[in-house]
Design a protein around this motif. Structure first.
Motif, PDB file in Angstrom:
ATOM      1  N   MET A   1      34.303  29.039   9.096  1.00 21.05           N
ATOM      2  CA  MET A   1      33.293  29.279  10.151  1.00 21.05           C
ATOM      3  C   MET A   1      31.925  28.244   9.655  1.00 21.05           C
ATOM      4  SD  MET A   1      33.474  31.263  12.867  1.00 21.05           S
ATOM      5  CE  MET A   1      32.139  31.984  13.077  1.00 21.05           C
ATOM      6  N   ARG A   2      31.441  27.694  10.470  1.00 28.17           N
ATOM      7  CA  ARG A   2      30.384  26.881  10.326  1.00 28.17           C
ATOM      8  C   ARG A   2      28.981  27.568  10.816  1.00 28.17           C
ATOM      9  NH1 ARG A   2      31.087  21.552  13.796  1.00 28.17           N
ATOM     10  NH2 ARG A   2      31.356  23.291  15.011  1.00 28.17           N
ATOM     11  N   ILE A   3      27.783  27.247  10.262  1.00 30.80           N
ATOM     12  CA  ILE A   3      26.412  27.903  10.823  1.00 30.80           C
ATOM     13  C   ILE A   3      26.359  27.780  12.160  1.00 30.80           C
ATOM     14  CG2 ILE A   3      23.960  27.725  10.559  1.00 30.80           C
ATOM     15  CD1 ILE A   3      25.108  29.172   8.206  1.00 30.80           C
ATOM     16  N   ASP A   4      26.940  26.427  12.783  1.00 28.59           N
ATOM     17  CA  ASP A   4      26.620  26.257  14.150  1.00 28.59           C
ATOM     18  C   ASP A   4      27.575  27.199  14.990  1.00 28.59           C
ATOM     19  OD1 ASP A   4      25.066  24.249  13.537  1.00 28.59           O
ATOM     20  OD2 ASP A   4      26.446  22.517  14.031  1.00 28.59           O
ATOM     21  N   ASP A   5      28.826  27.821  14.482  1.00 32.76           N
ATOM     22  CA  ASP A   5      29.390  28.806  15.172  1.00 32.76           C
ATOM     23  C   ASP A   5      28.710  30.066  15.336  1.00 32.76           C
ATOM     24  OD1 ASP A   5      31.609  26.988  15.547  1.00 32.76           O
ATOM     25  OD2 ASP A   5      32.237  27.428  13.509  1.00 32.76           O
ATOM     26  N   TYR A   6      28.052  30.537  14.104  1.00 33.85           N
ATOM     27  CA  TYR A   6      27.401  31.734  13.974  1.00 33.85           C
ATOM     28  C   TYR A   6      26.024  31.763  15.112  1.00 33.85           C
ATOM     29  CZ  TYR A   6      29.990  33.305  10.155  1.00 33.85           C
ATOM     30  OH  TYR A   6      31.245  33.582   9.155  1.00 33.85           O
ATOM     31  N   THR A   7      25.330  30.606  15.094  1.00 37.03           N
ATOM     32  CA  THR A   7      24.380  30.206  16.075  1.00 37.03           C
ATOM     33  C   THR A   7      24.810  30.423  17.223  1.00 37.03           C
ATOM     34  OG1 THR A   7      23.267  28.764  14.368  1.00 37.03           O
ATOM     35  CG2 THR A   7      22.470  28.638  16.671  1.00 37.03           C
ATOM     36  N   ARG A  35      34.833  26.701  21.707  1.00 38.84           N
ATOM     37  CA  ARG A  35      34.236  26.897  20.365  1.00 38.84           C
ATOM     38  C   ARG A  35      34.400  28.537  20.356  1.00 38.84           C
ATOM     39  NH1 ARG A  35      28.587  23.933  19.320  1.00 38.84           N
ATOM     40  NH2 ARG A  35      28.754  25.558  17.475  1.00 38.84           N
ATOM     41  N   TYR A  38      37.899  29.577  19.420  1.00 37.46           N
ATOM     42  CA  TYR A  38      38.091  29.289  17.905  1.00 37.46           C
ATOM     43  C   TYR A  38      37.647  30.415  17.106  1.00 37.46           C
ATOM     44  CZ  TYR A  38      37.137  27.705  13.601  1.00 37.46           C
ATOM     45  OH  TYR A  38      36.786  27.767  12.005  1.00 37.46           O
ATOM     46  N   TYR A  42      39.587  33.048  14.721  1.00 42.81           N
ATOM     47  CA  TYR A  42      39.325  32.998  13.626  1.00 42.81           C
ATOM     48  C   TYR A  42      39.048  34.529  12.867  1.00 42.81           C
ATOM     49  CZ  TYR A  42      36.707  32.628   9.009  1.00 42.81           C
ATOM     50  OH  TYR A  42      35.996  32.619   7.755  1.00 42.81           O
ATOM     51  N   GLU A  75      21.000  31.910   5.198  1.00 42.41           N
ATOM     52  CA  GLU A  75      20.845  30.469   5.149  1.00 42.41           C
ATOM     53  C   GLU A  75      19.568  29.842   5.004  1.00 42.41           C
ATOM     54  OE1 GLU A  75      22.889  26.576   5.653  1.00 42.41           O
ATOM     55  OE2 GLU A  75      23.775  28.587   5.040  1.00 42.41           O
TER      56      GLU A  75
END
Length: 286
Positions: A1-7, A35, A38, A42, A75
């Protein structure tokens, strides 16, 4: 997972629709849908239920979104601590800025700032002041128009006098009856104009209102003779030699739109934020 996904998850929860989220983050609806698919794969859980009105969080989705908030907060915290520990000005500078200021003044200010501090990453959001005020705690610095933010440190940058423009002259001895063109702004701007018109009923009588989305559209409509337009000096000084205009005054005092820079206590300990605030305070706006 990327920060962009959480955002993305937080933005979907805030806005409530795939379409609205795609528009807000400037990517396509299919990309947002892909997204989200995904992310759900996940975690192995369905995060949102789609209803006719908006996306609704599932019970698992609530836990995942709370986790996303925690991840992003950590973060931001670590980035701030790293920036504080370095003698060099670096890190991320998050700014929420009024659309007018971002169009008229901010490009030159940021260009100079980034030349001076090339290692600072700029995170910029623009919009009307009311929207910025609602989410002000998400940013290091907010540049807003109208009323200052409560529970924040606010510094007045400048007062912006208002003028009413038209292609036709403003008569001295009769009532001017013309359409009035207004642009999308926060309530405080519309209240200023309505209050002034109320106290000048013997001079000006709007016969109808034409509403447009942006201040530049408002200017162009006025130039084509479609009606009067109330504009701040910051975006109308080039019109003054060409078009009839009068200042908005009450009891001999100019009606103005205040522009503020607002921030939370302690944020100036971050060198990149402190340097940006200093740059704004030394800028000559009008």
């Amino acid at each position: 997972m990327r920060i962009d996904d959480y955002t993305l998850l937080l933005k979907l929860d805030e806005i409530g629709t795939i379409r609205g989220t795609a528009k807000a983050i400037l990517i396509s609806q299919p990309a947002v849908t892909q997204r989200l698919k995904y992310i759900e794969e996940y975690f192995g859980e369905k995060i949102f239920i789609r209803t006719p009105k908006r996306l609704m969080l599932t019970s698992s989705g609530e836990m995942i979104v709370n986790h996303a908030k925690s991840v992003i907060e950590h973060e931001v915290s670590i980035k701030n601590k790293l920036a504080q520990s370095s003698e060099e000005v670096q890190g991320t500078l998050s700014i929420a800025c009024s659309s007018l200021i971002s169009q008229r003044f901010l490009p030159a200010i940021l260009a100079e700032y980034t030349r001076k501090f090339p290692k600072v990453a700029i995170d910029l959001v623009t919009g009307i002041s009311e929207d910025i005020k609602r989410d002000h705690k998400n940013y290091h610095v907010c540049i807003i128009r109208g009323e200052k933010l409560k529970e924040s440190t606010c510094i007045r940058l400048f007062d912006d006098p208002l003028f009413i423009f038209d292609t036709e002259e403003f008569p001295q001895t009769s009532i001017k009856e013309r359409p009035i063109i207004s642009f999308k702004s926060d309530d405080s701007m519309h209240e200023l104009v309505d209050h002034w018109l109320y106290h000048h009923q013997d001079q000006i009588k709007p016969v109808k209102t034409i509403r447009v989305d942006q201040i530049e559209t408002c200017k162009q409509f006025m130039k084509q003779g479609l009606g009067m337009a109330v504009l701040p000096k910051s975006v109308s000084d080039s019109l003054m030699d060409t078009y009839a205009h009068i200042p908005l005054t009450l009891d001999g005092v100019n009606v103005t739109r205040d522009t503020w820079i607002c921030y939370q206590e302690g944020v100036r300990e971050l060198s990149q934020v402190d340097q940006f605030i200093e740059a704004l305070q030394t800028e000559k706006f009008l």
